[in-house]
Design a protein around this motif. Structure first.
Motif, short mmCIF file in Angstrom:
data_model
loop_
_atom_site.label_atom_id
_atom_site.label_comp_id
_atom_site.label_asym_id
_atom_site.label_seq_id
_atom_site.Cartn_x
_atom_site.Cartn_y
_atom_site.Cartn_z
N PRO A 12 38.35 19.08 45.47
CA PRO A 12 39.12 18.79 46.75
C PRO A 12 39.51 17.36 47.04
O PRO A 12 38.37 16.51 46.60
CB PRO A 12 38.39 19.62 47.84
CG PRO A 12 36.94 19.40 47.35
CD PRO A 12 36.91 19.23 45.80
N TYR A 13 40.46 17.04 47.43
CA TYR A 13 40.61 15.66 48.14
C TYR A 13 41.87 15.88 49.21
O TYR A 13 42.49 16.66 49.29
CB TYR A 13 41.35 14.86 47.13
CG TYR A 13 42.70 15.41 46.34
CD1 TYR A 13 43.89 14.73 46.57
CD2 TYR A 13 42.70 16.26 45.21
CE1 TYR A 13 45.13 15.35 46.15
CE2 TYR A 13 43.81 16.79 44.79
CZ TYR A 13 44.99 16.29 45.09
OH TYR A 13 46.18 16.60 44.70
N GLU A 14 41.70 14.77 50.23
CA GLU A 14 42.43 14.55 51.33
C GLU A 14 43.37 13.25 50.96
O GLU A 14 42.96 12.42 50.14
CB GLU A 14 41.69 14.28 52.43
CG GLU A 14 41.06 15.22 53.13
CD GLU A 14 40.19 15.05 54.31
OE1 GLU A 14 40.87 14.13 54.97
OE2 GLU A 14 39.32 15.72 54.66
N VAL A 15 44.84 13.74 51.14
CA VAL A 15 45.65 12.53 51.10
C VAL A 15 46.22 11.98 52.35
O VAL A 15 46.54 12.74 53.25
CB VAL A 15 47.05 13.15 50.35
CG1 VAL A 15 48.05 12.06 50.13
CG2 VAL A 15 46.66 13.77 49.22
N LYS A 16 46.16 10.55 52.38
CA LYS A 16 46.83 9.76 53.55
C LYS A 16 47.94 9.16 53.01
O LYS A 16 47.64 8.49 51.99
CB LYS A 16 45.75 8.97 54.12
CG LYS A 16 46.37 7.99 55.25
CD LYS A 16 45.20 7.15 55.74
CE LYS A 16 46.00 6.06 56.72
NZ LYS A 16 44.78 5.34 57.31
N TRP A 17 49.01 9.34 53.62
CA TRP A 17 50.35 8.63 53.17
C TRP A 17 50.57 7.53 54.16
O TRP A 17 50.43 7.08 55.10
CB TRP A 17 51.55 9.62 53.69
CG TRP A 17 51.33 10.98 53.02
CD1 TRP A 17 50.99 12.06 53.60
CD2 TRP A 17 51.79 11.19 51.72
NE1 TRP A 17 51.03 13.07 52.82
CE2 TRP A 17 51.12 12.51 51.47
CE3 TRP A 17 52.04 10.66 50.58
CZ2 TRP A 17 51.64 13.57 50.26
CZ3 TRP A 17 52.13 11.31 49.33
CH2 TRP A 17 51.93 12.66 49.19
N SER A 18 51.20 6.42 53.35
CA SER A 18 51.10 4.92 53.91
C SER A 18 52.40 4.28 53.33
O SER A 18 52.52 4.07 52.13
CB SER A 18 49.79 4.02 53.36
OG SER A 18 50.28 2.78 53.98
N VAL A 35 42.54 10.24 48.85
CA VAL A 35 43.83 9.48 48.23
C VAL A 35 44.45 8.81 49.33
O VAL A 35 44.94 9.46 50.26
CB VAL A 35 44.57 10.54 47.49
CG1 VAL A 35 45.36 9.92 46.61
CG2 VAL A 35 43.41 11.14 46.56
N THR A 36 45.00 7.60 48.96
CA THR A 36 46.12 6.85 49.96
C THR A 36 47.12 6.51 48.90
O THR A 36 47.00 5.92 47.92
CB THR A 36 45.48 5.47 50.41
OG1 THR A 36 44.46 5.70 51.16
CG2 THR A 36 46.83 5.05 51.46
N ALA A 37 48.40 7.12 49.30
CA ALA A 37 49.61 7.22 48.27
C ALA A 37 50.66 6.64 49.35
O ALA A 37 50.94 6.84 50.51
CB ALA A 37 49.53 8.44 47.86
N PRO A 38 51.93 5.84 48.54
CA PRO A 38 53.03 5.54 49.31
C PRO A 38 53.68 6.79 49.81
O PRO A 38 53.37 8.06 49.15
CB PRO A 38 53.78 4.89 48.26
CG PRO A 38 52.72 4.36 47.18
CD PRO A 38 51.76 5.38 47.33
#
Length: 241
Positions: A12-18, A35-38
């Motif tokens: 499992p993973y959490e995504v943060k959009w930036s 996870v930090t993603a565009p």
């Protein structure tokens, strides 16, 4: 919460959009995978990158699970000992009807915590750990600022700032603009180990990588850095209290 399947394991993973990031970054700590993603990155692309890094992620999760299993968490009960700069100091608990708010001080070689009379023992850690952490950060920042001069004189270079932080994955770091960030937990270790982390991050002021030149610079600052590095590898988990 998102997840991928890797072999028989579900990750499992959490995504943060930036909108500031141009690439996908993955971080793993004791709480999970982040996870930090565009902002405009398709979810499928994120999942693909996580899958590509799955073996590394799995190893990191195993590492943190093993570390958590071996950590002796303090309950912050009367008589327990709390570390600072490699020494252990007894914790004294005082409770009373006149005490309205928790407080935490160090006096005459003893940590003293004052709590309202009706504070349950099972709540001690939740209440006192943040106060202890704050004490270490404040006291430790003054110590670090004084201690760091022995290395900046040799290096002939100074950081733009020194900050004591709560870092889950690193003992210290050096930013591109010359800030040295120190994990507050390293201040629980012996002074020789604190010195190693300080010198390591200061050496990054000259070399941001771990090139041959970096290790030569670190060796100039601390001749026996390999022994101190090994101590931290073996004993670092004991600093998570």
């Amino acid at each position: 919460m998102h997840s991928i399947q890797f072999g028989n394991a579900i990750i499992p993973y959490e995504v943060k959009w930036s909108n500031r990031r141009k690439t996908i970054a993955i971080a793993v700590n004791s709480n999970g995978v982040y996870v930090t993603a565009p902002t405009d990155t398709p979810q499928e692309k994120v999942a693909s990158v996580v899958y590509q890094k799955a073996e590394w992620i799995r190893k990191q999760l195993v590492h943190f699970n093993e570390m958590n299993d071996s950590i002796h968490y303090r309950l912050f009960l009367a008589g327990e000992k709390l570390p600072y700069l490699g020494r252990q100091y007894r914790l004294k608990i005082e409770k009373g009807k006149s005490i309205l708010y928790p407080s935490f001080i160090f006096q005459h070689g003893v940590f003293i915590a004052k709590l309202p009379e009706d504070t349950a023992e099972e709540d001690h850690r939740k209440i006192l750990l943040p106060l202890y952490e704050h004490w270490v950060k404040v006291k430790g920042e003054a110590f670090v600022r004084n201690r760091i001069t022995r290395f900046t004189v040799k290096l002939q270079q100074e950081p733009s700032a020194i900050k004591i932080k709560d870092q889950q994955q690193r003992w210290g770091s050096c930013t591109a603009n010359g800030q040295v960030l120190i994990n507050w937990r390293i201040l629980l270790a012996p002074v020789s180990i604190v010195d190693y982390v300080l010198a390591h991050e200061l050496a990054h002021l000259k070399y941001m990588d771990h090139s041959k030149e970096f290790w030569i610079t670190l060796g100039m600052l601390i001749g026996d850095y390999e022994e101190r590095k090994e101590w931290l590898r073996v004993n670092g988990k004991t600093l998570y209290i």
